[in-house]
Write an enzyme that holds these catalytic residues in place. Sequence first.
Site, PDB file in Angstrom:
ATOM      1  N   GLY A   1       0.838  -1.190   0.000  1.00 44.28           N
ATOM      2  CA  GLY A   1       0.000   0.000   0.000  1.00 44.28           C
ATOM      3  C   GLY A   1       0.877   1.244   0.000  1.00 44.28           C
ATOM      4  O   GLY A   1       2.100   1.162   0.179  1.00 44.28           O
TER       5      GLY A   1
ATOM      6  N   SER B   1       5.745  -2.017  -2.231  1.00 44.37           N
ATOM      7  CA  SER B   1       5.661  -2.983  -3.354  1.00 44.37           C
ATOM      8  C   SER B   1       4.627  -2.528  -4.377  1.00 44.37           C
ATOM      9  O   SER B   1       3.563  -3.133  -4.512  1.00 44.37           O
ATOM     10  CB  SER B   1       5.396  -4.408  -2.866  1.00 44.37           C
ATOM     11  OG  SER B   1       4.734  -4.491  -1.630  1.00 44.37           O
TER      12      SER B   1
ATOM     13  N   SER C   1       2.677   4.764   1.009  1.00 44.73           N
ATOM     14  CA  SER C   1       3.291   5.301   2.220  1.00 44.73           C
ATOM     15  C   SER C   1       2.201   6.053   2.992  1.00 44.73           C
ATOM     16  O   SER C   1       1.447   6.824   2.409  1.00 44.73           O
ATOM     17  CB  SER C   1       4.434   6.255   1.838  1.00 44.73           C
ATOM     18  OG  SER C   1       5.077   6.741   2.985  1.00 44.73           O
ATOM     19  N   GLY C   2       2.087   5.767   4.271  1.00 42.27           N
ATOM     20  CA  GLY C   2       1.061   6.439   5.078  1.00 42.27           C
ATOM     21  C   GLY C   2      -0.295   5.743   5.067  1.00 42.27           C
ATOM     22  O   GLY C   2      -1.235   6.209   5.713  1.00 42.27           O
TER      23      GLY C   2
END
Length: 182
Positions: free
Chosen positions: A18, A92, A20-21
């Site tokens: 997913g 990823s 970042s954050g």
Amino acid sequence: VSEIPATTSLGLVFWFTGLSGAGKSTLSDLLRDRLRQESRNPIQVDGDALRGGLCKDLGFTQQDRDENIRRAAELAKLLANQGFIVLCTFISPLKQNRDLARTIVGESFVEVFVDCRVQETIRRDPKGLYARALRGEIPNFTGISAPYEEPETPDLHLRTDEIGIVECVEVLLTAIPSRGSK
Ligand code: ADX
């Protein structure tokens, strides 16, 4: 929630993908704590942590991300084969990244899509990276100037911008076979 095959008697690899954050590390931390309480064997393999050492030589080009994921997946496989529940947190971003990881790890691989709208990750921006990326200061930033291909058929799909983190962890726990019997 799809059931993980009961043949997975040894370890397990939860592969959190997913933006970042999106909440990958937060979920991993909470799941780790819950598993420890149950005397299971969690171990974390995290993108930022690996990039601080084992993968220090790698950046964020597609080629470097491929290699980052390859190393992480090989490490996860080693650990899972020794009975650990491995919690891997890597953006990823491409299908090919996740497919490679799945191929390396094998049947104990559980792909978890940590799904959060980019508008929300920009709002959260826990590391201040989105602000910098939007100013053009970070090239190839996933979600801004580099692609994120959403998984089409993840094993688990968690919408962290719609349901609470504790609820997400419950979903993850129910996906672990023979839970409570160890
Ligand atoms: S991956 O694409 O190779 O899977 P990984 O999960 O290891 O990425 O690292 C992502 C972390 O690196 C982010 O959470 C962020 O802190 C940092 N980062 C630095 N530059 C970038 C970038 N260009 N794109 C995405 N993340 C970045």
